[in-house]
Design a protein around this motif. Structure first.
Motif, PDB file in Angstrom:
ATOM      1  N   UNK A   1       6.798   3.891   8.006  1.00  0.00           N
ATOM      2  CA  UNK A   1       5.744   4.769   8.520  1.00  0.00           C
ATOM      3  C   UNK A   1       4.404   4.047   8.583  1.00  0.00           C
ATOM      4  N   UNK A   2       4.085   3.269   7.555  1.00  0.00           N
ATOM      5  CA  UNK A   2       2.824   2.532   7.541  1.00  0.00           C
ATOM      6  C   UNK A   2       2.811   1.456   8.618  1.00  0.00           C
ATOM      7  N   UNK A   3       3.939   0.789   8.800  1.00  0.00           N
ATOM      8  CA  UNK A   3       4.037  -0.250   9.828  1.00  0.00           C
ATOM      9  C   UNK A   3       3.834   0.344  11.212  1.00  0.00           C
ATOM     10  N   UNK A   4       4.434   1.487  11.443  1.00  0.00           N
ATOM     11  CA  UNK A   4       4.319   2.148  12.740  1.00  0.00           C
ATOM     12  C   UNK A   4       2.898   2.645  12.993  1.00  0.00           C
ATOM     13  N   UNK A   5       2.222   3.082  11.930  1.00  0.00           N
ATOM     14  CA  UNK A   5       0.873   3.632  12.081  1.00  0.00           C
ATOM     15  C   UNK A   5      -0.191   2.553  12.266  1.00  0.00           C
TER      16      UNK A   5
ATOM     17  N   UNK B   1      -1.094  -7.676  11.071  1.00  0.00           N
ATOM     18  CA  UNK B   1      -0.016  -8.536  10.592  1.00  0.00           C
ATOM     19  C   UNK B   1       0.790  -7.774   9.540  1.00  0.00           C
ATOM     20  N   UNK B   2       2.098  -7.742   9.706  1.00  0.00           N
ATOM     21  CA  UNK B   2       2.969  -7.086   8.731  1.00  0.00           C
ATOM     22  C   UNK B   2       4.019  -8.094   8.275  1.00  0.00           C
TER      23      UNK B   2
ATOM     24  N   UNK C   1       0.821  -1.216   0.000  1.00  0.00           N
ATOM     25  CA  UNK C   1       0.000   0.000   0.000  1.00  0.00           C
ATOM     26  C   UNK C   1       0.854   1.264   0.000  1.00  0.00           C
ATOM     27  N   UNK C   2       0.303   2.339  -0.556  1.00  0.00           N
ATOM     28  CA  UNK C   2       0.966   3.635  -0.545  1.00  0.00           C
ATOM     29  C   UNK C   2       0.551   4.399   0.700  1.00  0.00           C
ATOM     30  N   UNK C   3       1.306   5.451   1.021  1.00  0.00           N
ATOM     31  CA  UNK C   3       0.959   6.301   2.148  1.00  0.00           C
ATOM     32  C   UNK C   3       2.114   7.200   2.521  1.00  0.00           C
ATOM     33  N   UNK C   4       1.981   7.909   3.653  1.00  0.00           N
ATOM     34  CA  UNK C   4       2.986   8.867   4.109  1.00  0.00           C
ATOM     35  C   UNK C   4       3.338   9.791   2.945  1.00  0.00           C
ATOM     36  N   UNK C   5       2.344  10.575   2.528  1.00  0.00           N
ATOM     37  CA  UNK C   5       2.428  11.264   1.237  1.00  0.00           C
ATOM     38  C   UNK C   5       3.639  12.171   1.092  1.00  0.00           C
TER      39      UNK C   5
END
Length: 335
Positions: free
Chosen positions: A285-289, A295-296, A219-223
């Motif tokens: 950043x996504x993992x932390x959020x 599950x990662x 997934x995308x994120x942390x723009x």
């Protein structure tokens, strides 16, 4: 032929086949300001592009039309036309396993570069439906046939607030429609999203509690970080997207701010080390959020990922969390 010309050609072909219904702009095209979207008199669209929720948006869904139903032995495939914006018909593909009464259902949304061809691939659909659940597949805003009649300079990233918000809103209306059907169990509802589709899945699920399970692939994120480093963004255009003005527009739609709201849902995020679209800092950043119970899974590369994903194994996680019924033995033997 350029992308815009291809999209216009596909649109014309779909209209000719009756797959898409042409809509005409109102004769009076005087701009009317409404929220953060410029409207024209007579248009029915009034939509906020700064939130994945429908609050403040006033779209008017038309009656969904089932255009085609096909029997493929182990599953059935339906093509449903839906619309709630001018010039933006959505083709929803509903694929159901046969001999499974009222199966659970998962929405499927791939990266913005994907078109609907995947939902015409019989082998692929056999692998998914063999898990015992139905899928509802579509493409995001500014993708595939939904890119029709747009200037070539406009694309998913350049119009990111629109693309993300509209697609998240689409999910709400699609789920509304699925709930009207008696052949699907929408109390067991999930969503699979890949790439930009993963970002949209987070936004949609965070604003719609009906989505119980979320399976995200790259997934995308942390723009801020993503726009600075992702290889999706052309270097020639990057200066435009790292400006304070542009990032202010996309900030309300950042998955890292919405992921914490998914506490208590079943979530899986998978990342590939050789995926240039999602930089390592974005993965962190996504993992932390993500909620603590999510599950990662991280894979060094696609080769390492294949043993866990190939042959339909990618779809087993969703089946388990939707509590999908096992495929009847006679059906498996026939396949």
């Amino acid at each position: 032929m350029g992308m815009a010309q291809q999209s216009m050609a596909r649109f014309a072909a779909c209209v000719a086949l009756g797959v898409l219904a042409p809509h005409v702009w109102a004769a009076d095209t005087t701009p009317q300001a409404s929220g953060n979207l410029t409207l024209r008199k007579g248009q029915m669209a009034d939509e906020r592009w700064n939130t994945p929720a429908l609050d403040g948006s006033h779209l008017k869904p038309e009656t969904a039309r089932v255009l085609k139903v096909e029997d493929h032995g182990t599953f059935t495939r339906e093509l449903v036309q839906m619309q709630w914006r001018p010039l933006d018909s959505i083709c929803l593909y509903i694929i159901k396993p046969k001999n499974v009464a009222k199966p659970p259902v998962s929405l499927f949304l791939y990266n913005y570069t994907e078109e609907s061809d995947r939902f015409a691939n019989v082998s692929y659909l056999e692998r998914v439906t063999s898990q015992g659940y139905a899928i509802a597949g579509f493409v995001s805003a500014l993708s595939g046939d939904r890119y029709k009649l747009r200037p070539m300079k406009e694309w998913f990233v350049s119009e990111m607030p629109e693309a993300l918000a509209c697609s998240a809103h689409d999910v709400h209306y699609i789920v509304d429609y699925l709930e009207t059907r008696k052949d699907l169990d929408t109390n067991r509802l999930g969503m699979f999203g890949q790439g930009s589709g993963g970002a949209i899945a987070v936004l949609a699920a965070a604003s719609d509690p009906r989505i119980k399970s979320l399976d995200l692939l790259g997934p995308w994120g942390d723009w801020k970080e993503w726009l600075e480093k992702s290889q999706v963004v052309p270097d020639a255009e990057r200066p435009r997207y790292v400006t304070v003005e542009f990032q202010k527009k996309v900030k309300p739609l950042d998955p890292i701010d919405w992921l914490p709201k998914l506490k208590g849902r079943a979530i899986r995020m998978q990342f590939l080390g050789d995926d240039p679209n999602t930089p390592p800092a974005v993965v962190e950043a996504l993992t932390k959020a993500a909620p603590a119970e999510a599950e990662v899974h991280r894979y060094e590369n696609t080769v390492k990922f294949f043993p866990d994903a190939g042959g339909g194994r990618l779809f087993e996680w969703m089946a388990a969390h939707l509590k999908a019924p096992p495929v009847p033995p006679a059906k498996t033997a026939a396949r």
